[in-house]
Design a protein around this motif. Structure first.
Motif, PDB file in Angstrom:
ATOM      1  N   ILE A   1     -13.598  -3.789  20.186  1.00  0.00           N
ATOM      2  CA  ILE A   1     -14.443  -2.980  19.319  1.00  0.00           C
ATOM      3  C   ILE A   1     -15.804  -2.869  20.003  1.00  0.00           C
ATOM      4  O   ILE A   1     -16.451  -3.875  20.260  1.00  0.00           O
ATOM      5  CB  ILE A   1     -14.578  -3.627  17.933  1.00  0.00           C
ATOM      6  CG1 ILE A   1     -13.192  -3.774  17.286  1.00  0.00           C
ATOM      7  CG2 ILE A   1     -15.509  -2.813  17.049  1.00  0.00           C
ATOM      8  CD1 ILE A   1     -13.182  -4.646  16.052  1.00  0.00           C
TER       9      ILE A   1
ATOM     10  N   TYR B   1      -8.060  -0.607  14.307  1.00  0.00           N
ATOM     11  CA  TYR B   1      -8.407  -1.781  15.110  1.00  0.00           C
ATOM     12  C   TYR B   1      -7.223  -2.728  15.269  1.00  0.00           C
ATOM     13  O   TYR B   1      -7.069  -3.355  16.312  1.00  0.00           O
ATOM     14  CB  TYR B   1      -9.607  -2.507  14.511  1.00  0.00           C
ATOM     15  CG  TYR B   1     -10.920  -1.790  14.726  1.00  0.00           C
ATOM     16  CD1 TYR B   1     -11.145  -1.009  15.862  1.00  0.00           C
ATOM     17  CD2 TYR B   1     -11.948  -1.894  13.810  1.00  0.00           C
ATOM     18  CE1 TYR B   1     -12.353  -0.358  16.065  1.00  0.00           C
ATOM     19  CE2 TYR B   1     -13.157  -1.250  14.003  1.00  0.00           C
ATOM     20  CZ  TYR B   1     -13.350  -0.481  15.131  1.00  0.00           C
ATOM     21  OH  TYR B   1     -14.551   0.158  15.336  1.00  0.00           O
ATOM     22  N   LYS B   2      -6.395  -2.849  14.255  1.00  0.00           N
ATOM     23  CA  LYS B   2      -5.221  -3.732  14.363  1.00  0.00           C
ATOM     24  C   LYS B   2      -4.254  -3.210  15.422  1.00  0.00           C
ATOM     25  O   LYS B   2      -3.782  -3.984  16.262  1.00  0.00           O
ATOM     26  CB  LYS B   2      -4.507  -3.870  13.027  1.00  0.00           C
ATOM     27  CG  LYS B   2      -3.253  -4.756  13.143  1.00  0.00           C
ATOM     28  CD  LYS B   2      -2.812  -5.310  11.852  1.00  0.00           C
ATOM     29  CE  LYS B   2      -1.596  -6.195  11.909  1.00  0.00           C
ATOM     30  NZ  LYS B   2      -1.136  -6.696  13.165  1.00  0.00           N
TER      31      LYS B   2
ATOM     32  N   THR C   1      -5.809  -3.735  18.870  1.00  0.00           N
ATOM     33  CA  THR C   1      -5.812  -5.164  19.218  1.00  0.00           C
ATOM     34  C   THR C   1      -4.402  -5.651  19.513  1.00  0.00           C
ATOM     35  O   THR C   1      -4.184  -6.391  20.481  1.00  0.00           O
ATOM     36  CB  THR C   1      -6.453  -5.983  18.082  1.00  0.00           C
ATOM     37  OG1 THR C   1      -7.788  -5.521  17.877  1.00  0.00           O
ATOM     38  CG2 THR C   1      -6.477  -7.467  18.426  1.00  0.00           C
TER      39      THR C   1
ATOM     40  N   THR D   1     -11.690   5.485   6.014  1.00  0.00           N
ATOM     41  CA  THR D   1     -11.787   4.464   4.974  1.00  0.00           C
ATOM     42  C   THR D   1     -11.742   3.095   5.635  1.00  0.00           C
ATOM     43  O   THR D   1     -11.378   2.968   6.820  1.00  0.00           O
ATOM     44  CB  THR D   1     -10.615   4.570   3.978  1.00  0.00           C
ATOM     45  OG1 THR D   1      -9.402   4.203   4.652  1.00  0.00           O
ATOM     46  CG2 THR D   1     -10.494   5.973   3.383  1.00  0.00           C
ATOM     47  N   ALA D   2     -12.076   2.087   4.882  1.00  0.00           N
ATOM     48  CA  ALA D   2     -12.014   0.718   5.415  1.00  0.00           C
ATOM     49  C   ALA D   2     -10.592   0.388   5.857  1.00  0.00           C
ATOM     50  O   ALA D   2     -10.386  -0.233   6.908  1.00  0.00           O
ATOM     51  CB  ALA D   2     -12.500  -0.276   4.367  1.00  0.00           C
ATOM     52  N   LEU D   3      -9.589   0.824   5.106  1.00  0.00           N
ATOM     53  CA  LEU D   3      -8.201   0.552   5.464  1.00  0.00           C
ATOM     54  C   LEU D   3      -7.795   1.324   6.728  1.00  0.00           C
ATOM     55  O   LEU D   3      -7.117   0.778   7.607  1.00  0.00           O
ATOM     56  CB  LEU D   3      -7.256   0.900   4.309  1.00  0.00           C
ATOM     57  CG  LEU D   3      -5.776   0.579   4.536  1.00  0.00           C
ATOM     58  CD1 LEU D   3      -5.583  -0.895   4.884  1.00  0.00           C
ATOM     59  CD2 LEU D   3      -4.964   0.948   3.312  1.00  0.00           C
ATOM     60  N   ASP D   4      -8.227   2.581   6.846  1.00  0.00           N
ATOM     61  CA  ASP D   4      -7.956   3.356   8.071  1.00  0.00           C
ATOM     62  C   ASP D   4      -8.519   2.635   9.288  1.00  0.00           C
ATOM     63  O   ASP D   4      -7.856   2.511  10.319  1.00  0.00           O
ATOM     64  CB  ASP D   4      -8.614   4.750   8.006  1.00  0.00           C
ATOM     65  CG  ASP D   4      -8.006   5.678   6.976  1.00  0.00           C
ATOM     66  OD1 ASP D   4      -6.851   5.467   6.566  1.00  0.00           O
ATOM     67  OD2 ASP D   4      -8.715   6.632   6.592  1.00  0.00           O
ATOM     68  N   LEU D   5      -9.748   2.177   9.170  1.00  0.00           N
ATOM     69  CA  LEU D   5     -10.408   1.492  10.276  1.00  0.00           C
ATOM     70  C   LEU D   5      -9.704   0.181  10.609  1.00  0.00           C
ATOM     71  O   LEU D   5      -9.490  -0.131  11.781  1.00  0.00           O
ATOM     72  CB  LEU D   5     -11.871   1.243   9.940  1.00  0.00           C
ATOM     73  CG  LEU D   5     -12.747   0.711  11.054  1.00  0.00           C
ATOM     74  CD1 LEU D   5     -12.727   1.659  12.257  1.00  0.00           C
ATOM     75  CD2 LEU D   5     -14.163   0.524  10.549  1.00  0.00           C
ATOM     76  N   HIS D   6      -9.322  -0.560   9.596  1.00  0.00           N
ATOM     77  CA  HIS D   6      -8.579  -1.805   9.806  1.00  0.00           C
ATOM     78  C   HIS D   6      -7.285  -1.535  10.571  1.00  0.00           C
ATOM     79  O   HIS D   6      -6.972  -2.241  11.534  1.00  0.00           O
ATOM     80  CB  HIS D   6      -8.272  -2.480   8.461  1.00  0.00           C
ATOM     81  CG  HIS D   6      -7.316  -3.604   8.566  1.00  0.00           C
ATOM     82  ND1 HIS D   6      -7.679  -4.867   8.998  1.00  0.00           N
ATOM     83  CD2 HIS D   6      -5.987  -3.660   8.320  1.00  0.00           C
ATOM     84  CE1 HIS D   6      -6.621  -5.649   9.010  1.00  0.00           C
ATOM     85  NE2 HIS D   6      -5.575  -4.940   8.605  1.00  0.00           N
ATOM     86  N   GLU D   7      -6.535  -0.520  10.162  1.00  0.00           N
ATOM     87  CA  GLU D   7      -5.272  -0.192  10.829  1.00  0.00           C
ATOM     88  C   GLU D   7      -5.502   0.240  12.276  1.00  0.00           C
ATOM     89  O   GLU D   7      -4.747  -0.141  13.170  1.00  0.00           O
ATOM     90  CB  GLU D   7      -4.536   0.906  10.050  1.00  0.00           C
ATOM     91  CG  GLU D   7      -3.998   0.430   8.719  1.00  0.00           C
ATOM     92  CD  GLU D   7      -3.460   1.550   7.850  1.00  0.00           C
ATOM     93  OE1 GLU D   7      -3.734   2.743   8.135  1.00  0.00           O
ATOM     94  OE2 GLU D   7      -2.766   1.232   6.866  1.00  0.00           O
TER      95      GLU D   7
END
Length: 147
Positions: A38, A20-21, A24, A12-18
């Motif tokens: 990325i 990458y966060k 990073t 999900t978009a949230l999974d991907l955000h977490e």
């Protein structure tokens, strides 16, 4: 602790955000290493992203992908609060379970000894990757069982 393995198209978009966060926070901020975190490898359908989740929080990640007839493990990151808990070993075992044949890693030089416990051996000279010394390491393919 739960482990989830999927390619980027299944996140999900949230999974991907977490994901990458965390990467990073560890690689760019903590290690003060500004580089292209990325990359195109993340989006390949053949790349499997492993996510370790504890109480709904992403606490570890790694990726596994094929290259040149072997498997590669990379972007191995553990949240600082979970280091020394055994999570890194569990995450590595998860990653190794997804590999086929020989396995290659670019190990930070300071962690070379750590990766030896999983059967990795140096296979090249030290090299500088964005200001951090790394060593290529290889884990030979497991011999086939005798029949």
């Amino acid at each position: 602790m739960q482990f989830f393995c999927s390619n980027i198209h299944e996140l999900t978009a949230l999974d991907l955000h977490e994901l990458y966060k965390l990467r990073t926070d560890v690689f760019v901020v903590e290690q003060d290493c500004p580089y292209e975190e990325i990359d195109a490898i993340d989006a390949l359908k053949s790349t499997i992203h492993i996510r370790a989740i504890e109480a709904g929080q992403l606490v570890g990640t790694a990726r596994v992908f094929p290259r040149d007839g072997m498997s590669v493990i990379g972007r191995f990151a553990v949240h600082p609060d979970f280091r020394g808990t055994g999570l890194a070993q569990d995450l590595m075992h998860q990653a190794l379970s997804l590999t086929e044949g020989s396995v290659w890693i670019a190990a930070q030089a300071a962690l070379e000894g750590y990766y030896r416990q999983f059967g990795f051996e140096p296979c090249g000279e030290l090299f500088d990757d964005a200001g951090i010394m790394h060593r290529p390491m290889l884990r030979p393919a497991a011999p086939h069982a005798q029949q």
